[in-house]
Write an enzyme that holds these catalytic residues in place. Structure first.
Site, short mmCIF file in Angstrom:
data_model
loop_
_atom_site.label_atom_id
_atom_site.label_comp_id
_atom_site.label_asym_id
_atom_site.label_seq_id
_atom_site.Cartn_x
_atom_site.Cartn_y
_atom_site.Cartn_z
N SER A 1 0.85 -1.19 0.00
CA SER A 1 0.00 0.00 0.00
C SER A 1 0.89 1.24 0.00
CB SER A 1 -0.86 0.01 1.27
OG SER A 1 -1.55 1.25 1.38
N TYR B 1 -3.04 -1.54 10.41
CA TYR B 1 -3.03 -1.76 8.95
C TYR B 1 -1.75 -1.19 8.35
CZ TYR B 1 -4.33 -1.35 4.03
OH TYR B 1 -4.33 -1.43 2.64
N1 LIG Z 1 -8.47 -0.38 -1.92
C1 LIG Z 1 -7.44 0.35 -1.53
O1 LIG Z 1 -7.53 1.58 -1.43
C2 LIG Z 1 -6.11 -0.30 -1.25
C3 LIG Z 1 -5.00 0.53 -1.11
C4 LIG Z 1 -3.77 -0.04 -0.85
C5 LIG Z 1 -3.66 -1.41 -0.70
N2 LIG Z 1 -4.75 -2.20 -0.84
C6 LIG Z 1 -4.58 -3.64 -0.65
O2 LIG Z 1 -5.11 -4.35 -1.74
C7 LIG Z 1 -5.47 -5.67 -1.32
C8 LIG Z 1 -6.88 -5.99 -1.81
O3 LIG Z 1 -7.80 -5.13 -1.15
P1 LIG Z 1 -9.07 -4.52 -1.89
O4 LIG Z 1 -8.92 -3.06 -1.87
O5 LIG Z 1 -9.32 -5.21 -3.16
O6 LIG Z 1 -10.21 -4.83 -0.80
P2 LIG Z 1 -11.47 -5.80 -0.83
O7 LIG Z 1 -12.36 -5.49 -1.98
O8 LIG Z 1 -12.05 -5.71 0.55
O9 LIG Z 1 -10.84 -7.23 -1.07
C9 LIG Z 1 -10.16 -7.91 -0.06
C10 LIG Z 1 -10.08 -9.37 -0.45
O10 LIG Z 1 -9.34 -10.04 0.60
C11 LIG Z 1 -10.06 -11.20 0.96
N3 LIG Z 1 -9.78 -11.56 2.34
C12 LIG Z 1 -9.80 -10.78 3.44
N4 LIG Z 1 -9.52 -11.53 4.53
C13 LIG Z 1 -9.30 -12.79 4.08
C14 LIG Z 1 -8.97 -14.01 4.71
N5 LIG Z 1 -8.80 -14.09 6.03
N6 LIG Z 1 -8.83 -15.12 3.95
C15 LIG Z 1 -8.99 -15.06 2.62
N7 LIG Z 1 -9.30 -13.94 1.96
C16 LIG Z 1 -9.46 -12.82 2.70
C17 LIG Z 1 -11.53 -10.85 0.74
O11 LIG Z 1 -12.28 -12.04 0.54
P3 LIG Z 1 -13.35 -12.66 1.57
O12 LIG Z 1 -13.97 -11.52 2.29
O13 LIG Z 1 -14.30 -13.41 0.69
O14 LIG Z 1 -12.54 -13.54 2.44
C18 LIG Z 1 -11.44 -10.05 -0.54
O15 LIG Z 1 -11.45 -10.91 -1.65
C19 LIG Z 1 -5.34 -5.67 0.21
O16 LIG Z 1 -4.11 -6.26 0.58
C20 LIG Z 1 -5.32 -4.19 0.55
O17 LIG Z 1 -4.64 -3.91 1.75
C21 LIG Z 1 -5.98 -1.67 -1.12
#
Ligand SMILES: NC(=O)c1ccc[n+]([C@@H]2O[C@H](COP(=O)([O-])OP(=O)(O)OC[C@H]3O[C@@H](n4cnc5c(N)ncnc54)[C@H](OP(=O)(O)O)[C@@H]3O)[C@@H](O)[C@H]2O)c1
Length: 248
Positions: free
Chosen positions: A138, A151
């Site tokens: 991130s 986080y």
């Molecule tokens: N969106 C942003 O602004 C942003 C910015 C920087 C970094 N990121 C990073 O990008 C990555 C993806 O996040 P996103 O933004 O796409 O959020 P998201 O839409 O909430 O997706 C998160 C994914 O992680 C899965 N997950 C969470 N806990 C889990 C567990 N214990 N076991 C298996 N799967 C799990 C969820 O699936 P289930 O709920 O079905 O388990 C979901 O598929 C993360 O690492 C996040 O920190 C996001």
């Protein structure tokens, strides 16, 4: 990285960045396996994209991580790319009672799981063509939003870990990428929003994926995408400015 002809395991492919990566990698001619806890989501995605392979798995559970690695080795031994994408984001306010269960889950999901999965998959990846580990960190790895203390700490640790992993694996043929997203409009933090129709904000997922795939294709082993590049460059200089926008 050659982005065609791989077998790619993406943790957390039921929404957001993981799902968008899965769709794009399928379009580029790869076999893609996604994981997640929500079985209904996995089933719906498979109905829409019959070629995708789904595996219900909670990566915050060490036993399930070991089972996932064994299942992959047995059923999809051609897997040559691991994308550590699954993540959760909670508020941790030290002026109130800290929910240690949430702290533990956040660190287990965002940091310990990628460490464990990397260690489980490295023996399998060694000797594979185009072997790759991609860690999704991130922009907040470089400057924290104080209210998301755990986080941001987990992502800073993932940045550091990715550097060490890349260095240790430099002679193994396994390439290690860090992709640091900016704020991207996904479900991240959805559970804490009172108005469930409220979006996360940030750039559209499609825009992020286009830049992230270009970085991967161009072997940019550390890619801070879009405004995450500014956070990477200025880091803690931006701390006051960023945090004045968030109050507790
Ligand atoms: N969106 C942003 O602004 C942003 C910015 C920087 C970094 N990121 C990073 O990008 C990555 C993806 O996040 P996103 O933004 O796409 O959020 P998201 O839409 O909430 O997706 C998160 C994914 O992680 C899965 N997950 C969470 N806990 C889990 C567990 N214990 N076991 C298996 N799967 C799990 C969820 O699936 P289930 O709920 O079905 O388990 C979901 O598929 C993360 O690492 C996040 O920190 C996001």
């Amino acid at each position: 990285m050659n982005i065609t002809g791989n077998t790619i395991l993406i943790t957390g492919g039921t929404s957001g960045i993981g799902l968008a990566f899965a769709e794009e990698f399928i379009k580029e001619g790869n076999k893609v396996i996604i994981t997640g806890r929500r079985a209904d989501r996995l089933d719906a995605i498979q109905k829409r994209l019959p070629e995708i392979i789904i595996k219900q798995s909670d990566i915050a559970d060490a036993t399930q991580r070991t089972e996932l690695a064994a299942w992959i080795t047995e059923n999809h031994p051609d897997t040559n790319v691991l994308i550590n994408n699954a993540g959760v984001q909670y508020i941790t306010d030290f002026n109130k009672t800290v929910d240690f269960g949430k702290v533990h889950n956040e660190i287990e999901t965002n940091l310990i799981a990628p460490v464990h999965l990397a260690s489980l998959f490295i023996p399998h990846l060694k000797g594979k063509q185009n072997a790759t580990i991609i860690n999704i960190t991130s922009g907040l790895a470089f400057v924290p939003i104080a209210l998301m203390a755990i986080y941001c700490a987990s992502k800073a640790a993932m940045h550091s870990l990715t550097m060490s992993l890349r260095y240790q694996l430099r002679d193994t043929g396994i390439n290690v990428f860090e992709i640091a997203p900016p704020s991207v409009d996904t479900e991240l933090g959805h559970d804490r929003r009172q108005d469930k129709t409220q979006t996360h904000g940030g750039i559209p997922v499609a825009e992020f994926i286009e830049d992230a795939i270009a970085a991967i294709k161009n072997d940019e082993y550390e890619a801070a995408v879009s405004h995450a590049a500014g956070l990477r460059a200025k880091g803690e200089e931006l701390f006051e400015q960023m945090n004045s926008r968030f109050s507790h």
